[in-house]
Design an enzyme around this catalytic site. Structure first.
Site, PDB file in Angstrom:
ATOM      1  N   TYR A 149      -7.136 -14.337  19.413  1.00 23.44           N
ATOM      2  CA  TYR A 149      -6.208 -13.658  20.321  1.00 23.44           C
ATOM      3  C   TYR A 149      -5.965 -12.208  19.931  1.00 23.44           C
ATOM      4  O   TYR A 149      -5.541 -11.404  20.758  1.00 23.44           O
ATOM      5  CB  TYR A 149      -4.867 -14.398  20.349  1.00 23.44           C
ATOM      6  CG  TYR A 149      -4.828 -15.601  21.257  1.00 23.44           C
ATOM      7  CD1 TYR A 149      -5.714 -16.654  21.081  1.00 23.44           C
ATOM      8  CD2 TYR A 149      -3.898 -15.687  22.285  1.00 23.44           C
ATOM      9  CE1 TYR A 149      -5.664 -17.771  21.900  1.00 23.44           C
ATOM     10  CE2 TYR A 149      -3.838 -16.795  23.110  1.00 23.44           C
ATOM     11  CZ  TYR A 149      -4.723 -17.832  22.917  1.00 23.44           C
ATOM     12  OH  TYR A 149      -4.673 -18.923  23.735  1.00 23.44           O
ATOM     13  N   LYS A 166     -13.128 -25.920  12.397  1.00 22.23           N
ATOM     14  CA  LYS A 166     -14.527 -26.125  12.787  1.00 22.23           C
ATOM     15  C   LYS A 166     -15.375 -25.630  11.615  1.00 22.23           C
ATOM     16  O   LYS A 166     -16.226 -24.725  11.752  1.00 22.23           O
ATOM     17  CB  LYS A 166     -14.825 -25.372  14.096  1.00 22.23           C
ATOM     18  CG  LYS A 166     -16.190 -25.652  14.700  1.00 22.23           C
ATOM     19  CD  LYS A 166     -16.343 -27.057  15.273  1.00 22.23           C
ATOM     20  CE  LYS A 166     -17.758 -27.282  15.788  1.00 22.23           C
ATOM     21  NZ  LYS A 166     -18.017 -28.704  16.130  1.00 22.23           N
ATOM     22  N   ASP A 190     -13.408 -30.884  17.349  1.00 22.88           N
ATOM     23  CA  ASP A 190     -13.939 -31.729  18.428  1.00 22.88           C
ATOM     24  C   ASP A 190     -13.551 -33.186  18.199  1.00 22.88           C
ATOM     25  O   ASP A 190     -13.152 -33.905  19.124  1.00 22.88           O
ATOM     26  CB  ASP A 190     -15.467 -31.565  18.581  1.00 22.88           C
ATOM     27  CG  ASP A 190     -16.223 -31.632  17.278  1.00 22.88           C
ATOM     28  OD1 ASP A 190     -15.598 -31.645  16.192  1.00 22.88           O
ATOM     29  OD2 ASP A 190     -17.473 -31.679  17.318  1.00 22.88           O
ATOM     30  N   ASP A 248      -3.854 -23.770  20.965  1.00 18.71           N
ATOM     31  CA  ASP A 248      -3.582 -23.594  22.391  1.00 18.71           C
ATOM     32  C   ASP A 248      -4.145 -24.783  23.169  1.00 18.71           C
ATOM     33  O   ASP A 248      -3.476 -25.397  23.997  1.00 18.71           O
ATOM     34  CB  ASP A 248      -4.225 -22.287  22.876  1.00 18.71           C
ATOM     35  CG  ASP A 248      -4.007 -22.051  24.360  1.00 18.71           C
ATOM     36  OD1 ASP A 248      -2.877 -22.288  24.820  1.00 18.71           O
ATOM     37  OD2 ASP A 248      -4.960 -21.644  25.045  1.00 18.71           O
ATOM     38  N   ASP A 292      -1.986 -28.489  24.704  1.00 19.81           N
ATOM     39  CA  ASP A 292      -1.993 -28.951  26.101  1.00 19.81           C
ATOM     40  C   ASP A 292      -2.395 -30.419  26.168  1.00 19.81           C
ATOM     41  O   ASP A 292      -1.830 -31.208  26.922  1.00 19.81           O
ATOM     42  CB  ASP A 292      -2.991 -28.133  26.949  1.00 19.81           C
ATOM     43  CG  ASP A 292      -2.349 -26.908  27.598  1.00 19.81           C
ATOM     44  OD1 ASP A 292      -1.385 -26.367  27.006  1.00 19.81           O
ATOM     45  OD2 ASP A 292      -2.804 -26.495  28.677  1.00 19.81           O
TER      46      ASP A 292
END
Ligand code: IPM
Ligand code: MG
Length: 357
Positions: free
Chosen positions: A141, A191, A223, A247, A251
């Site tokens: 970001y 990751k 993942d 982020d 959700d």
């Protein structure tokens, strides 16, 4: 006195912050709190009136407040603004960075009365209580360079994913402290099989874990984590991860509990704390008295708890929300068989009444 900057923003932001402000007034009167709410222009509303999403008056308001209660920003009207005027970048991301609020806490809690509102099977989701701890002022970001330039095939665009030891250490440390007051488990998500920044993340997270032998710790690839969240979400207590993964996973975690409209968030660790629901401005239902104000109302409760250390009034708001849900009242996003659908205003009113009861 507790000074709160109220930034409604755009779309449903206006309706939901109005209800949260009413709940704060109610709890303030009941417990004799000294809360001062001052409203400021932010997001598209600010852009239209002043030419920028985060005008100087609002910057000053934020800098002289103890906490910010934010609705949501954005909408189709502002979607084609260039990068250096984009509401999300000039407004929200600058606010987070300026405040220094690096720790974003997003609790995904399943209320017993809401089990049937989830799209997942009741036995998978009942009892979920996950705290997603998202790093908020680093990573993709904010990394530089961030650019777009001509390229023989059309264009070339670059974003940069960067983390330092300190940035990782402080957020992972906070995750462990939170876990101590909960079920005592931290899952750090990365990751590391592909990204250099994730290998550093994992290394630092493992080092921090050494300081907390009483807390269970694991690292998990992002993942796999996305899959585990829908497969067996109850394995998670505190999830800590970098900005972008956080982020996305928050959700997903939100949806386990029935609706993204229910999830509050706290962004802490800096000079000013920011509280906002995790959802967006939902332009499709804006102004229709349909939006769910609970995410914002619960964000106000988190504000009382984390910034002002007012645990009892915070609990009073949370209990009021629980009771209204138990009584079967639902906004359109969380209706279930046998429930009573109410609008944004009525939901706010019902919660105020319960706070006062
Ligand atoms: C969130 C939102 C924001 C983010 C957007 C609006 C920039 O999705 O708070 O999760 O990506 O951080
Ligand atoms: Mg998001």
């Amino acid at each position: 006195m507790a000074k709160i900057a109220l930034l409604p923003g755009d779309g449903i932001g206006v309706e939901i912050t109005k209800q949260a402000a009413l709940v704060l007034e109610t709890v303030s009167a009941k417990y004799g709190l000294d809360l001062e709410l001052n409203e400021g222009l932010f997001g598209g509303a600010a852009y239209d009136q002043t030419g920028t999403a985060f005008p100087p008056e609002t910057i000053e308001l934020v800098q002289t407040s103890d906490a910010v209660l934010l609705g949501a920003i954005g909408g189709p009207k502002w979607d084609s603004l260039p990068a250096d005027e984009r509401l999300e970048i000039v407004g929200l991301l600058r606010l987070r960075k300026m405040a220094g609020a690096y720790a974003n806490l997003r609790p995904a809690v399943m209320y017993p009365s809401m089990v049937d509102s989830s799209t997942l099977k009741p036995d998978v989701v009942s009892g979920i209580d996950i705290m997603v701890v998202r790093e908020l002022t680093g990573g993709l970001y904010f990394g530089e360079p961030r650019l777009r330039e001509p390229h023989p095939t059309g264009a070339r665009a670059v974003d940069t994913l960067e983390y330092t030891t300190l940035e990782i250490e402080r957020i992972v440390d906070l995750a462990f402290q939170l876990a101590r007051g909960r079920r005592g488990k931290v899952t750090s998500v990365d990751k590391a099989n592909v990204l250099e920044s994730s290998r550093l993340w994992r290394e630092v997270a493992c080092a921090v874990a050494q300081k907390y032998p009483d807390v269970e710790f694991e690292s998990m690839l992002v993942d796999n984590c996305a899959m585990q969240l829908v497969r067996k979400p109850k394995q998670f207590d505190v999830l800590v991860t970098e900005n972008m993964f956080g982020d996305i996973l928050s959700d997903e975690a939100a949806m386990l509990t029935g609706s993204i409209g229910m999830l509050p968030s706290a962004s802490i660790g800096g000079d000013v704390d920011i509280y906002e629901p995790i959802h967006g401005s939902a332009p499709d239902i804006a102004g229709k008295n349909m939006a769910n104000p609970i995410g914002t109302i619960l964000s106000a409760a988190m504000m009382l708890r984390y910034t002002f250390r007012l645990d009892e009034p915070a609990r009073a708001i949370e209990r009021a929300v629980e009771r209204v849900l138990e009584a079967g009242y639902r906004t359109a996003d969380i209706t279930s068989p046998g429930s009573r659908t109410v609008g944004t205003d009525e939901m706010g009113e019902l919660i105020c009444r319960e706070v006062d009861a």
